[in-house]
Scaffold this motif. Structure first.
Motif, PDB file in Angstrom:
ATOM      1  N   GLU A  45       6.306   0.355   1.202  1.00 26.81           N
ATOM      2  CA  GLU A  45       7.503   0.299   2.051  1.00 26.81           C
ATOM      3  C   GLU A  45       8.286   1.595   1.980  1.00 26.81           C
ATOM      4  OE1 GLU A  45       9.013  -3.275   0.231  1.00 26.81           O
ATOM      5  OE2 GLU A  45       8.382  -4.457   1.986  1.00 26.81           O
ATOM      6  N   ARG A  46       7.648   2.620   1.432  1.00 27.94           N
ATOM      7  CA  ARG A  46       8.297   3.919   1.340  1.00 27.94           C
ATOM      8  C   ARG A  46       7.319   5.004   1.763  1.00 27.94           C
ATOM      9  NH1 ARG A  46      10.207   4.753  -4.606  1.00 27.94           N
ATOM     10  NH2 ARG A  46       8.010   4.252  -5.002  1.00 27.94           N
ATOM     11  N   LEU A  80      -1.016   4.116   4.689  1.00 25.28           N
ATOM     12  CA  LEU A  80      -0.697   3.924   6.099  1.00 25.28           C
ATOM     13  C   LEU A  80      -0.920   2.494   6.558  1.00 25.28           C
ATOM     14  CD1 LEU A  80       0.318   5.916   8.331  1.00 25.28           C
ATOM     15  CD2 LEU A  80      -1.970   5.752   9.287  1.00 25.28           C
ATOM     16  N   SER A  81      -2.001   1.894   6.117  1.00 24.22           N
ATOM     17  CA  SER A  81      -2.287   0.529   6.588  1.00 24.22           C
ATOM     18  C   SER A  81      -1.217  -0.439   6.105  1.00 24.22           C
ATOM     19  CB  SER A  81      -3.664   0.077   6.121  1.00 24.22           C
ATOM     20  OG  SER A  81      -3.677  -0.091   4.720  1.00 24.22           O
ATOM     21  N   SER A  82      -0.646  -0.141   4.958  1.00 22.84           N
ATOM     22  CA  SER A  82       0.400  -1.009   4.442  1.00 22.84           C
ATOM     23  C   SER A  82       1.740  -0.699   5.103  1.00 22.84           C
ATOM     24  CB  SER A  82       0.511  -0.851   2.929  1.00 22.84           C
ATOM     25  OG  SER A  82       1.463  -1.736   2.407  1.00 22.84           O
ATOM     26  N   PHE A  83       2.027   0.560   5.243  1.00 17.39           N
ATOM     27  CA  PHE A  83       3.307   0.990   5.801  1.00 17.39           C
ATOM     28  C   PHE A  83       3.438   0.557   7.257  1.00 17.39           C
ATOM     29  CE2 PHE A  83       6.319   4.318   7.330  1.00 17.39           C
ATOM     30  CZ  PHE A  83       7.324   4.151   6.400  1.00 17.39           C
ATOM     31  N   ILE A  84       2.368   0.699   7.991  1.00 24.03           N
ATOM     32  CA  ILE A  84       2.439   0.411   9.428  1.00 24.03           C
ATOM     33  C   ILE A  84       2.108  -1.037   9.746  1.00 24.03           C
ATOM     34  CG2 ILE A  84       1.311   0.891  11.638  1.00 24.03           C
ATOM     35  CD1 ILE A  84       1.528   3.713  11.187  1.00 24.03           C
ATOM     36  N   PHE A  85       1.113  -1.580   9.052  1.00 21.47           N
ATOM     37  CA  PHE A  85       0.650  -2.920   9.415  1.00 21.47           C
ATOM     38  C   PHE A  85       1.088  -3.996   8.432  1.00 21.47           C
ATOM     39  CE2 PHE A  85      -2.528   0.011  11.321  1.00 21.47           C
ATOM     40  CZ  PHE A  85      -2.239  -0.259  12.640  1.00 21.47           C
ATOM     41  N   LYS A  86       1.872  -3.620   7.465  1.00 25.49           N
ATOM     42  CA  LYS A  86       2.431  -4.569   6.513  1.00 25.49           C
ATOM     43  C   LYS A  86       1.350  -5.333   5.744  1.00 25.49           C
ATOM     44  CE  LYS A  86       6.953  -5.211   8.592  1.00 25.49           C
ATOM     45  NZ  LYS A  86       7.462  -4.239   7.603  1.00 25.49           N
ATOM     46  N   GLN A  87       0.190  -4.686   5.585  1.00 25.48           N
ATOM     47  CA  GLN A  87      -0.827  -5.295   4.734  1.00 25.48           C
ATOM     48  C   GLN A  87      -0.587  -4.857   3.305  1.00 25.48           C
ATOM     49  OE1 GLN A  87      -4.265  -3.623   6.663  1.00 25.48           O
ATOM     50  NE2 GLN A  87      -4.258  -5.198   8.256  1.00 25.48           N
ATOM     51  N   THR A  88      -1.263  -5.509   2.382  1.00 20.50           N
ATOM     52  CA  THR A  88      -1.116  -5.061   0.997  1.00 20.50           C
ATOM     53  C   THR A  88      -1.787  -3.695   0.860  1.00 20.50           C
ATOM     54  OG1 THR A  88      -3.126  -6.267   0.425  1.00 20.50           O
ATOM     55  CG2 THR A  88      -1.031  -7.371   0.012  1.00 20.50           C
ATOM     56  N   ALA A  89      -1.231  -2.909  -0.039  1.00 24.38           N
ATOM     57  CA  ALA A  89      -1.697  -1.534  -0.182  1.00 24.38           C
ATOM     58  C   ALA A  89      -3.106  -1.482  -0.750  1.00 24.38           C
ATOM     59  CB  ALA A  89      -0.752  -0.747  -1.068  1.00 24.38           C
ATOM     60  N   ASP A  98       4.723  15.967 -13.197  1.00 21.54           N
ATOM     61  CA  ASP A  98       6.063  15.606 -12.762  1.00 21.54           C
ATOM     62  C   ASP A  98       6.195  15.996 -11.294  1.00 21.54           C
ATOM     63  OD1 ASP A  98       6.487  14.804 -15.318  1.00 21.54           O
ATOM     64  OD2 ASP A  98       7.863  16.424 -15.859  1.00 21.54           O
ATOM     65  N   CYS A  99       6.777  15.099 -10.513  1.00 19.66           N
ATOM     66  CA  CYS A  99       6.845  15.336  -9.073  1.00 19.66           C
ATOM     67  C   CYS A  99       8.267  15.196  -8.545  1.00 19.66           C
ATOM     68  CB  CYS A  99       5.976  14.325  -8.312  1.00 19.66           C
ATOM     69  SG  CYS A  99       4.222  14.615  -8.399  1.00 19.66           S
ATOM     70  N   GLU A 100       8.512  15.941  -7.500  1.00 25.52           N
ATOM     71  CA  GLU A 100       9.766  15.833  -6.788  1.00 25.52           C
ATOM     72  C   GLU A 100       9.424  15.402  -5.368  1.00 25.52           C
ATOM     73  OE1 GLU A 100      12.743  19.259  -5.789  1.00 25.52           O
ATOM     74  OE2 GLU A 100      12.267  19.307  -7.922  1.00 25.52           O
ATOM     75  N   LEU A 101       9.892  14.228  -5.004  1.00 24.05           N
ATOM     76  CA  LEU A 101       9.581  13.705  -3.676  1.00 24.05           C
ATOM     77  C   LEU A 101      10.856  13.520  -2.870  1.00 24.05           C
ATOM     78  CD1 LEU A 101       7.101  10.757  -4.452  1.00 24.05           C
ATOM     79  CD2 LEU A 101       6.544  13.152  -4.046  1.00 24.05           C
ATOM     80  N   PHE A 102      10.712  13.555  -1.569  1.00 20.68           N
ATOM     81  CA  PHE A 102      11.748  13.026  -0.687  1.00 20.68           C
ATOM     82  C   PHE A 102      11.199  11.745  -0.108  1.00 20.68           C
ATOM     83  CE2 PHE A 102      13.092  17.503  -0.618  1.00 20.68           C
ATOM     84  CZ  PHE A 102      14.415  17.319  -0.987  1.00 20.68           C
ATOM     85  N   VAL A 103      11.979  10.694  -0.249  1.00 23.34           N
ATOM     86  CA  VAL A 103      11.464   9.369   0.075  1.00 23.34           C
ATOM     87  C   VAL A 103      12.351   8.682   1.097  1.00 23.34           C
ATOM     88  CG1 VAL A 103      10.996   7.081  -0.872  1.00 23.34           C
ATOM     89  CG2 VAL A 103      10.398   9.121  -2.197  1.00 23.34           C
ATOM     90  N   ILE A 104      11.707   8.015   2.037  1.00 23.41           N
ATOM     91  CA  ILE A 104      12.446   7.215   3.016  1.00 23.41           C
ATOM     92  C   ILE A 104      11.864   5.810   2.987  1.00 23.41           C
ATOM     93  CG2 ILE A 104      10.924   7.845   4.942  1.00 23.41           C
ATOM     94  CD1 ILE A 104      13.397   7.834   6.735  1.00 23.41           C
ATOM     95  N   ASN A 105      12.723   4.800   3.049  1.00 26.83           N
ATOM     96  CA  ASN A 105      12.169   3.447   3.066  1.00 26.83           C
ATOM     97  C   ASN A 105      11.900   3.009   4.501  1.00 26.83           C
ATOM     98  OD1 ASN A 105      14.427   2.149   4.255  1.00 26.83           O
ATOM     99  ND2 ASN A 105      15.458   2.124   2.272  1.00 26.83           N
ATOM    100  N   ILE A 106      11.155   1.953   4.619  1.00 23.67           N
ATOM    101  CA  ILE A 106      10.668   1.546   5.943  1.00 23.67           C
ATOM    102  C   ILE A 106      11.800   1.224   6.909  1.00 23.67           C
ATOM    103  CG2 ILE A 106      10.363  -0.850   5.188  1.00 23.67           C
ATOM    104  CD1 ILE A 106       7.886   0.756   7.518  1.00 23.67           C
ATOM    105  N   ASP A 107      12.872   0.657   6.398  1.00 22.12           N
ATOM    106  CA  ASP A 107      13.984   0.301   7.290  1.00 22.12           C
ATOM    107  C   ASP A 107      14.638   1.551   7.880  1.00 22.12           C
ATOM    108  OD1 ASP A 107      13.570  -2.397   6.855  1.00 22.12           O
ATOM    109  OD2 ASP A 107      14.843  -2.403   5.063  1.00 22.12           O
ATOM    110  N   ASN A 108      14.891   2.520   7.019  1.00 18.31           N
ATOM    111  CA  ASN A 108      15.464   3.765   7.523  1.00 18.31           C
ATOM    112  C   ASN A 108      14.469   4.494   8.424  1.00 18.31           C
ATOM    113  OD1 ASN A 108      18.032   3.649   6.380  1.00 18.31           O
ATOM    114  ND2 ASN A 108      17.279   4.417   4.415  1.00 18.31           N
TER     115      ASN A 108
END
Lengths: 189, 189
Positions: A45-46, A80-89, A98-108
């Motif tokens: 969802e992100r 992608l299949s989970s993010f777009i089609f709401k299937q399990t990942a 160590d990582c630095e990410l920019f993250v957006i959730n599905i609602d936004n």
DNA sequence: TTCATTTCTTGATATTTATCAAGAGGACGG
DNA sequence: CCGTCCTCTTGATAAATATCAAGAAATGAA
């Protein structure tokens, strides 16, 4: 402009205001080495953008980890299949450093489409581009030997070999770590 | 409803009127066995829907034909990178049998988006679905042996083996015709 | 049908890649 | 700095797959 904004700008070609609007919806998230951004069976969802670090997408098949892809700065990470089609990942997504990410959730994420009318079109183009990259990747397996795939990756993504443990690159290339080790030795001599 | 309309209906879930509007923009085109729908280097300005017959997408690498995919009834055929990004086509698309296609040219295709507001969204979903199918295909090369890939295709696409010359299936599976022949023999005995 | 052509199969062999096992080299915490 | 753990390399061998060549089977045209 941040790396993320640069990337949005250059890839999607939207206006400066739109870039700001989009990027402001992302939040900085730090992942420690070994930490998971996503696990198989959950819901993706992100959507993450890699600002720094190395992150690996893999799946466990017959007790073995199979690395599908390794993302570095400038890549998006998502199932992608989970993010777009709401299937399990299907993928595990785990930080190799160590990582630095920019993250957006599905609602936004869905909000973007409401403020930028042609967003679905831009998404389509982006995913189509990803599709053609994958087409090429399939071709490497149909038409190349292990050695050729190694040289191909080395030619186009040399920096991966500096930061990524070889066992994961081997898996991503569809060969064993021993074989990759031998091919590397061979290409040096 | 024609096969094409059924397919549009079931896949894109648009209204009956919209289905009619879309399908009316396609024209029936017959290809004779051996005829090309598209050749490498040209521009893919048509999207085809396979109503009947078998059609093959391949590219020539080092004087050898590498079959990327074989499409039968219900598949769309197109060089996506060319159709969407106006690059020269990477794939040859050739009829393996006499084929009946429904074809839409790029100009009419763009008209769909003007009459169906959410068309870009539907396209996005369709291409995303194709992407996930390709992801799985990459996985088959990372995690399966030639024999497993053969059995996998046999399990999920058995009818291909009835209509398609084995040499092309072998190429699509990433093995030589001799290897496929031996695997077939082995799985019978 | 018959002949010619193409496709498929089979065998012998070569090459590539995987597996298993051991040891070397590095990274890291204490 | 040392020991532990993890990763990488190397060697020996096995298994999978490719190559080459020949013949069998299937296909298609006359």
């Amino acid at each position: 402009m941040s790396e993320l904004e640069n990337y949005i700008q250059s890839y999607f070609g939207v206006s400066k205001e739109e870039v700001s609007a989009i990027s402001s919806m992302f939040q900085k998230v730090n992942l420690e080495k070994g930490e998971f951004f996503l696990k198989t069976g959950r819901y993706s969802e992100r959507l993450g953008f890699v600002q720094a670090g190395v992150i690996r997408e893999f799946v466990i098949i017959n007790d073995k980890e199979v690395t599908k892809w390794i993302s570095t700065k400038g890549y998006f990470v998502v199932d992608l299949s989970s993010f777009i089609f709401k299937q399990t990942a299907r993928w595990n997504i785990q930080a190799l450093t160590d990582c630095e990410l920019f993250v957006i959730n599905i609602d936004n994420y869905k909000e973007i489409g409401k403020t930028i009318p042609r967003w679905a079109e831009l998404e389509k183009l982006f995913i189509a581009k990803c599709f053609t990259v994958l087409e090429d990747r399939v071709l490497t397996h149909l038409a190349m030997t292990a050695e050729e795939r190694y040289l191909h990756l080395l030619a186009f993504n040399k920096e991966l070999f500096q930061f990524v443990p070889l066992q994961y690159l081997a898996s991503m290339l569809g060969m064993t770590p021993e074989t990759l080790s031998r091919l590397r030795k061979k290409s040096v001599q």
